[in-house]
Write a protein that holds these residues in place. Structure first.
Motif, PDB file in Angstrom:
ATOM      1  N   LEU A  36       0.831  -1.204   0.000  1.00  0.00           N
ATOM      2  CA  LEU A  36       0.000   0.000   0.000  1.00  0.00           C
ATOM      3  C   LEU A  36       0.874   1.268   0.000  1.00  0.00           C
ATOM      4  O   LEU A  36       0.578   2.231  -0.732  1.00  0.00           O
ATOM      5  N   PHE A  37       1.912   1.298   0.804  1.00  0.00           N
ATOM      6  CA  PHE A  37       2.700   2.520   0.974  1.00  0.00           C
ATOM      7  C   PHE A  37       3.607   2.795  -0.220  1.00  0.00           C
ATOM      8  O   PHE A  37       3.629   3.905  -0.759  1.00  0.00           O
ATOM      9  N   PHE A  38       4.342   1.776  -0.689  1.00  0.00           N
ATOM     10  CA  PHE A  38       5.343   1.998  -1.729  1.00  0.00           C
ATOM     11  C   PHE A  38       4.775   1.878  -3.133  1.00  0.00           C
ATOM     12  O   PHE A  38       5.214   2.607  -4.033  1.00  0.00           O
ATOM     13  N   ARG A  39       3.788   0.958  -3.341  1.00  0.00           N
ATOM     14  CA  ARG A  39       3.323   0.725  -4.720  1.00  0.00           C
ATOM     15  C   ARG A  39       2.117   1.580  -5.067  1.00  0.00           C
ATOM     16  O   ARG A  39       2.055   2.147  -6.163  1.00  0.00           O
ATOM     17  N   PHE A  40       1.159   1.671  -4.136  1.00  0.00           N
ATOM     18  CA  PHE A  40      -0.064   2.404  -4.452  1.00  0.00           C
ATOM     19  C   PHE A  40      -0.122   3.784  -3.806  1.00  0.00           C
ATOM     20  O   PHE A  40      -1.082   4.514  -4.003  1.00  0.00           O
ATOM     21  N   GLY A  41       0.901   4.123  -2.960  1.00  0.00           N
ATOM     22  CA  GLY A  41       0.933   5.447  -2.363  1.00  0.00           C
ATOM     23  C   GLY A  41      -0.146   5.679  -1.325  1.00  0.00           C
ATOM     24  O   GLY A  41      -0.608   6.815  -1.152  1.00  0.00           O
ATOM     25  N   ILE A  42      -0.577   4.642  -0.636  1.00  0.00           N
ATOM     26  CA  ILE A  42      -1.626   4.742   0.379  1.00  0.00           C
ATOM     27  C   ILE A  42      -0.990   4.557   1.744  1.00  0.00           C
ATOM     28  O   ILE A  42      -0.225   3.618   1.957  1.00  0.00           O
ATOM     29  N   THR A  43      -1.302   5.477   2.666  1.00  0.00           N
ATOM     30  CA  THR A  43      -0.795   5.337   4.026  1.00  0.00           C
ATOM     31  C   THR A  43      -1.572   4.238   4.732  1.00  0.00           C
ATOM     32  O   THR A  43      -2.791   4.349   4.913  1.00  0.00           O
ATOM     33  N   PRO A  44      -0.972   3.142   5.105  1.00  0.00           N
ATOM     34  CA  PRO A  44      -1.717   2.021   5.708  1.00  0.00           C
ATOM     35  C   PRO A  44      -2.153   2.346   7.123  1.00  0.00           C
ATOM     36  O   PRO A  44      -1.451   3.042   7.860  1.00  0.00           O
ATOM     37  N   THR A  45      -3.333   1.857   7.477  1.00  0.00           N
ATOM     38  CA  THR A  45      -3.857   1.955   8.846  1.00  0.00           C
ATOM     39  C   THR A  45      -4.245   0.562   9.313  1.00  0.00           C
ATOM     40  O   THR A  45      -4.425  -0.371   8.509  1.00  0.00           O
ATOM     41  N   ALA A  46      -4.397   0.416  10.625  1.00  0.00           N
ATOM     42  CA  ALA A  46      -4.743  -0.901  11.178  1.00  0.00           C
ATOM     43  C   ALA A  46      -6.127  -1.359  10.705  1.00  0.00           C
ATOM     44  O   ALA A  46      -6.332  -2.529  10.363  1.00  0.00           O
ATOM     45  N   ASN A  47      -7.075  -0.416  10.668  1.00  0.00           N
ATOM     46  CA  ASN A  47      -8.429  -0.763  10.216  1.00  0.00           C
ATOM     47  C   ASN A  47      -8.424  -1.200   8.757  1.00  0.00           C
ATOM     48  O   ASN A  47      -9.047  -2.192   8.374  1.00  0.00           O
ATOM     49  N   ARG A  48      -7.673  -0.411   7.937  1.00  0.00           N
ATOM     50  CA  ARG A  48      -7.584  -0.737   6.512  1.00  0.00           C
ATOM     51  C   ARG A  48      -6.925  -2.088   6.287  1.00  0.00           C
ATOM     52  O   ARG A  48      -7.383  -2.902   5.478  1.00  0.00           O
ATOM     53  N   LEU A  49      -5.858  -2.347   7.015  1.00  0.00           N
ATOM     54  CA  LEU A  49      -5.167  -3.626   6.876  1.00  0.00           C
ATOM     55  C   LEU A  49      -6.075  -4.799   7.258  1.00  0.00           C
ATOM     56  O   LEU A  49      -6.095  -5.830   6.585  1.00  0.00           O
ATOM     57  N   TYR A  50      -6.813  -4.637   8.342  1.00  0.00           N
ATOM     58  CA  TYR A  50      -7.674  -5.727   8.803  1.00  0.00           C
ATOM     59  C   TYR A  50      -8.813  -5.985   7.811  1.00  0.00           C
ATOM     60  O   TYR A  50      -9.200  -7.132   7.572  1.00  0.00           O
ATOM     61  N   GLN A  51      -9.352  -4.913   7.237  1.00  0.00           N
ATOM     62  CA  GLN A  51     -10.413  -5.085   6.263  1.00  0.00           C
ATOM     63  C   GLN A  51      -9.924  -5.786   5.008  1.00  0.00           C
ATOM     64  O   GLN A  51     -10.681  -6.541   4.370  1.00  0.00           O
ATOM     65  N   LEU A  52      -8.655  -5.553   4.637  1.00  0.00           N
ATOM     66  CA  LEU A  52      -8.129  -6.168   3.421  1.00  0.00           C
ATOM     67  C   LEU A  52      -7.689  -7.613   3.642  1.00  0.00           C
ATOM     68  O   LEU A  52      -7.931  -8.485   2.812  1.00  0.00           O
ATOM     69  N   VAL A  53      -7.032  -7.871   4.772  1.00  0.00           N
ATOM     70  CA  VAL A  53      -6.460  -9.207   5.008  1.00  0.00           C
ATOM     71  C   VAL A  53      -7.454 -10.121   5.713  1.00  0.00           C
ATOM     72  O   VAL A  53      -7.627 -11.287   5.351  1.00  0.00           O
ATOM     73  N   LYS A  54      -8.118  -9.609   6.789  1.00  0.00           N
ATOM     74  CA  LYS A  54      -9.114 -10.373   7.530  1.00  0.00           C
ATOM     75  C   LYS A  54      -8.530 -11.655   8.117  1.00  0.00           C
ATOM     76  O   LYS A  54      -9.062 -12.753   7.972  1.00  0.00           O
ATOM     77  N   ARG A  55      -7.404 -11.502   8.783  1.00  0.00           N
ATOM     78  CA  ARG A  55      -6.767 -12.632   9.465  1.00  0.00           C
ATOM     79  C   ARG A  55      -6.313 -12.168  10.841  1.00  0.00           C
ATOM     80  O   ARG A  55      -5.965 -10.995  11.032  1.00  0.00           O
ATOM     81  N   GLY A  56      -6.282 -13.114  11.796  1.00  0.00           N
ATOM     82  CA  GLY A  56      -5.805 -12.810  13.128  1.00  0.00           C
ATOM     83  C   GLY A  56      -6.759 -11.895  13.870  1.00  0.00           C
ATOM     84  O   GLY A  56      -7.912 -11.687  13.496  1.00  0.00           O
ATOM     85  N   SER A  57      -6.258 -11.310  14.960  1.00  0.00           N
ATOM     86  CA  SER A  57      -7.041 -10.392  15.778  1.00  0.00           C
ATOM     87  C   SER A  57      -6.708  -8.953  15.382  1.00  0.00           C
ATOM     88  O   SER A  57      -5.833  -8.687  14.564  1.00  0.00           O
ATOM     89  N   MET A  58      -7.410  -8.011  16.018  1.00  0.00           N
ATOM     90  CA  MET A  58      -7.188  -6.606  15.698  1.00  0.00           C
ATOM     91  C   MET A  58      -5.820  -6.109  16.169  1.00  0.00           C
ATOM     92  O   MET A  58      -5.280  -5.137  15.634  1.00  0.00           O
TER      93      MET A  58
END
Length: 340
Positions: A36-58
């Protein structure tokens, strides 16, 4: 970095590729942060990461994101501390990375708090929904059991009604057959009674004719006898012997006539006896006809009761059976008029 948002389908495809390549959850989150940060220029957040991956706990994306920013800051410091960079650029770069790190950490923490609040709300709503669904499921199962019991009872009742209807139909057909047979027997007896009555009338007429003929003969004979007696009395003065002979002839004629009269009387007695026998047979036929009429009335009453029971059963049965039964009409049995 570009300000234009990338296509979500491309991000999803890249994440699916990373999921197939990295099986460990923390490594997968770290690679998604870099993507997200290097290829698409998006600042990653914990909420965004969890919504995309949907693995493990918060806590997993939060920890991985912190490690990513720490690693990025360390790498940036290495580049900042490079001896080739001017001092003012090193300070500016350090300030930029510190600002970026502070904002990213604050944004990640706020997103984490919002996600936790949202997750708690969804959890409570899900629990309420599960409890409601369980209660609804219990009510549905209870209603289903009640309907199943009612259906089974209705099926049993329908089967009983069908059996009762079949039995009533068999009884009705048997009664109709019996009534038809009784009617045939009564008709045959009535025809035999009419025939016997005709035969008796013919025989009686014959006897009456024979009696009248005999009486006429007797009267004629008596007249002739009286005439002979008168002639013999007028001629008695002339011929005594003829008178005696005539007297003997008259006596013999009277004897013969008396014998004929006795024979006719015997014939008349026999005829009257025969007439009495015929009258007895006629009376027996009348009694038998009364008995058959009584049995016929009893059969009619039994047929009426059976039809009433069948009609009551049909009212409680299915509509198709009731329609079919209403189309049927119980034949009325004509009552034979008894000859008196």
């Amino acid at each position: 970095m570009s300000d234009v948002l990338p296509d979500e389908s491309r991000i999803a495809a890249e994440i699916e590729r990373l999921k197939a390549e990295f099986t460990k959850t923390r490594e997968l989150y770290r690679e998604v942060c870099a993507l997200l940060f290097f290829r698409f220029g998006i600042t990653p957040t914990a909420n965004r990461l969890y919504q995309l991956v949907k693995r493990g706990s918060m806590s997993t994306p939060t920890q991985v994101l912190g490690e990513f920013w720490t690693e990025l800051r360390e790498k940036s410091r290495v580049r900042i501390d490079h001896p080739d960079l001017p001092a003012d650029l090193q300070a500016a770069a350090g300030e930029l990375v510190a600002t970026l790190w502070t904002r990213s950490t604050a944004s990640a923490q706020a997103a984490l708090d919002a996600l936790r609040t949202e997750t708690e709300g969804e959890k409570v709503a899900a629990r309420d929904a599960v409890a409601s669904l369980r209660a609804e499921l219990g009510r549905t199962e209870t209603a289903l059991e009640q309907r199943t019991s009612a259906l089974l009872a209705a099926q049993v009742r329908i089967r009983d009604l069908e059996q009762a209807q079949a039995a009533g139909e068999a009884t009705r057909q048997a009664l109709e057959t019996e009534i038809t047979r009784q009617q045939d027997e009564i008709g045959a007896r009535d025809r035999a009674l009419v025939q016997a009555r005709g035969d008796f009338s013919d025989e009686l007429e014959k006897l009456r004719g024979a009696t009248e003929l005999t009486e006429e003969r007797l009267r004629a004979t008596e007249k002739l006898t009286l005439l002979e007696i008168d002639r013999e009395r007028t001629s008695s003065a002339r011929i005594q012997q003829e008178l005696e002979a005539a007297t003997r002839r008259v006596e013999q004629g009277e004897i013969r006539h008396r014998q004929e009269i006795q024979a006719l009387q015997a014939q008349l007695g026999d005829a009257r006896h025969h007439a009495g026998v015929v009258e007895g047979n006629l009376e027996a036929l009348r009694s038998s006809n009364v008995i058959y009429a009584t049995e016929l009335d009893a059969l009619k009453l039994q047929l009426a009761n059976t039809a009433a029971s069948q009609s009551a059963a049909q009212k409680r049965s299915r509509h198709s059976v009731e329609t079919r039964k209403r189309g049927r009409v119980t034949p009325k049995v004509p009552v034979q008029k008894r000859w008196a």
